[in-house]
Design an enzyme around this catalytic site. Sequence first.
Site, PDB file in Angstrom:
ATOM      1  N   HIS A  85       7.516  19.643  25.764  1.00 53.83           N
ATOM      2  CA  HIS A  85       7.578  17.996  25.514  1.00 53.83           C
ATOM      3  C   HIS A  85       8.796  17.335  26.611  1.00 53.83           C
ATOM      4  O   HIS A  85       9.881  17.769  26.219  1.00 53.83           O
ATOM      5  CB  HIS A  85       8.100  17.994  24.243  1.00 53.83           C
ATOM      6  CG  HIS A  85       8.155  16.636  23.700  1.00 53.83           C
ATOM      7  ND1 HIS A  85       6.606  15.322  23.493  1.00 53.83           N
ATOM      8  CD2 HIS A  85       8.974  15.560  23.821  1.00 53.83           C
ATOM      9  CE1 HIS A  85       7.512  14.408  23.004  1.00 53.83           C
ATOM     10  NE2 HIS A  85       8.603  14.328  23.675  1.00 53.83           N
ATOM     11  N   ASP A 164       3.289  11.162  11.003  1.00 52.67           N
ATOM     12  CA  ASP A 164       4.428  10.505  11.754  1.00 52.67           C
ATOM     13  C   ASP A 164       3.923   9.553  12.116  1.00 52.67           C
ATOM     14  O   ASP A 164       3.835   8.168  12.963  1.00 52.67           O
ATOM     15  CB  ASP A 164       4.811  11.432  13.059  1.00 52.67           C
ATOM     16  CG  ASP A 164       4.727  11.182  14.046  1.00 52.67           C
ATOM     17  OD1 ASP A 164       6.830  10.711  13.776  1.00 52.67           O
ATOM     18  OD2 ASP A 164       4.319  10.639  14.992  1.00 52.67           O
ATOM     19  N   ARG A 171       9.070   2.494  12.150  1.00 54.22           N
ATOM     20  CA  ARG A 171       9.617   2.460  13.141  1.00 54.22           C
ATOM     21  C   ARG A 171      10.040   1.406  14.478  1.00 54.22           C
ATOM     22  O   ARG A 171      11.555   1.159  14.876  1.00 54.22           O
ATOM     23  CB  ARG A 171      10.240   3.774  13.619  1.00 54.22           C
ATOM     24  CG  ARG A 171      10.771   5.025  12.708  1.00 54.22           C
ATOM     25  CD  ARG A 171      10.402   6.376  13.468  1.00 54.22           C
ATOM     26  NE  ARG A 171      11.374   6.594  14.461  1.00 54.22           N
ATOM     27  CZ  ARG A 171      11.236   7.527  15.223  1.00 54.22           C
ATOM     28  NH1 ARG A 171      10.132   8.595  15.534  1.00 54.22           N
ATOM     29  NH2 ARG A 171      11.449   7.392  16.591  1.00 54.22           N
ATOM     30  N   SER A 186      10.151  13.578  14.338  1.00 52.81           N
ATOM     31  CA  SER A 186       8.794  13.341  15.262  1.00 52.81           C
ATOM     32  C   SER A 186       8.116  14.180  16.068  1.00 52.81           C
ATOM     33  O   SER A 186       7.200  14.506  15.485  1.00 52.81           O
ATOM     34  CB  SER A 186       8.476  11.993  15.431  1.00 52.81           C
ATOM     35  OG  SER A 186       7.801  11.297  16.435  1.00 52.81           O
ATOM     36  N   LYS A 190       4.602  17.634  15.476  1.00 55.79           N
ATOM     37  CA  LYS A 190       3.072  17.767  16.413  1.00 55.79           C
ATOM     38  C   LYS A 190       3.376  18.691  16.870  1.00 55.79           C
ATOM     39  O   LYS A 190       2.446  19.577  17.396  1.00 55.79           O
ATOM     40  CB  LYS A 190       3.464  16.146  17.290  1.00 55.79           C
ATOM     41  CG  LYS A 190       3.223  14.815  15.945  1.00 55.79           C
ATOM     42  CD  LYS A 190       2.840  13.715  17.216  1.00 55.79           C
ATOM     43  CE  LYS A 190       4.571  13.510  17.563  1.00 55.79           C
ATOM     44  NZ  LYS A 190       4.600  12.037  17.890  1.00 55.79           N
TER      45      LYS A 190
END
Length: 446
Positions: A85, A164, A171, A186, A190
Amino acid sequence: MNSEDVSILCDAVINSEPMDEILLSKFIAAVASRNVEVSAAESWLKAVHKHGISAQDTITLTNEMMNSGSILTWEKEPHLVVDKHSTGGVGDKMSLMLAPALAACGLKVPMLAGRGLGHTGGTIDKLESIPGFNCNLTPQQMQDSVQQIGCCIAAQNDAIAPADGLLYAIRDVTQTIDSIPLITASIISKKAAEGLHSLVLDVKCGSAAFMKTEQDAIQLAQSMVAVASGLGIKCQAQITSMDNPIGSHIGNSLEVIESIEVLQGKGHEDTRNLVIMQASSLLLLSNVVETTAEGDAMVSQVLGDGSALNKFEQMCICQGVSIETASMLCKNPYDVLPISSAKIEFISTEKGYVSSINSLNLADIARKHGAGRFDIEDIIVPEVGFIIIKNIGEKIDSGQCWMEFHYTTEPTDEEISLLNSSITISQHQNPPQPRLITVVDEPRGK
Ligand code: URA
């Protein structure tokens, strides 16, 4: 879930007490099934944003969010399932090369990625500039692709970690995005739902990154590594600098072109080095290699011998691109991808060495011209973007072109002037600084 139960959770957060696990689990399940008052969820998010939560509560929250939807399971060789990520950078196209390169090294990559919102483009938007490429995969389709060819890149959707989706949307409108525990939960929920064994995090730091300072980037990295590790995922975060653009191309089609050039064994050194660093770390975490040098050599090999490109071509075909188009794309991407017929060349008025290029200026202008979004409904213009001709550290003469802007709507005089001022030329050659600032590893003994 009634509002009183949410109030109990809010009170615990405000008083810095542990949240009741059963209530938290009920709350996240209610968020996932959209059976919660938005105002109650807002209050809870604001409390977490303001007061923070403990590391243990962040793990519990992430676990509940992961369990709010489908979880991919891997019966065969689960220790080879990996992903990465990135917190997002200008010209950050790593996923496009990383997934096929890792598959070519024998790893399995069920990658979930996002569409761009903010000044950095999303992996999914880049892939969708390829005619026919389908990112809307079900969890079953993801699993099938990975079993068949070793990788897939799919758009995040409500099948995986659906809690999420609503929490992130709230948010976004309540100014509660910049909370380390909320970002951690978050992202890691995932990734954990992909059934990963190992995860590399690229936490960007600098003027064009979400985290501006090294200290903030390290804090976010430590939180994400601790939570991933708490959920049984082997994890390393690499803190990398995000002041100058990554590689040579910025924009959706243009980034696909640069990625294919790297997969052809060519491409920009900066991009290539980042791919090698991230892939090598995942090979090491998966115990496929024993040293970083061995990992680097394995990744260089698959980039050089065409096997990573071959995986990319297979991934395109598996995700809807015709065999002919995928073959042409991998040979000459310019023949397949949308390319703008209008471009401006930016010419240096000075002689010297390129010492910096302002990524944020480039990203903001590209976004205004359709390379990114201001609203989730905005339509991406794939051909818009920049090609940097003279990179950091390179010699430049007065009158030489340092950058091209590819556009579909004429830029304004102000935009042209801002772009002209986005390069800094110095009289001395300063070699480009390495992207890697530091790494954050999981706690010892894991
Ligand atoms: N990306 C995510 O998926 N979640 C965040 O909270 C921030 C960035």
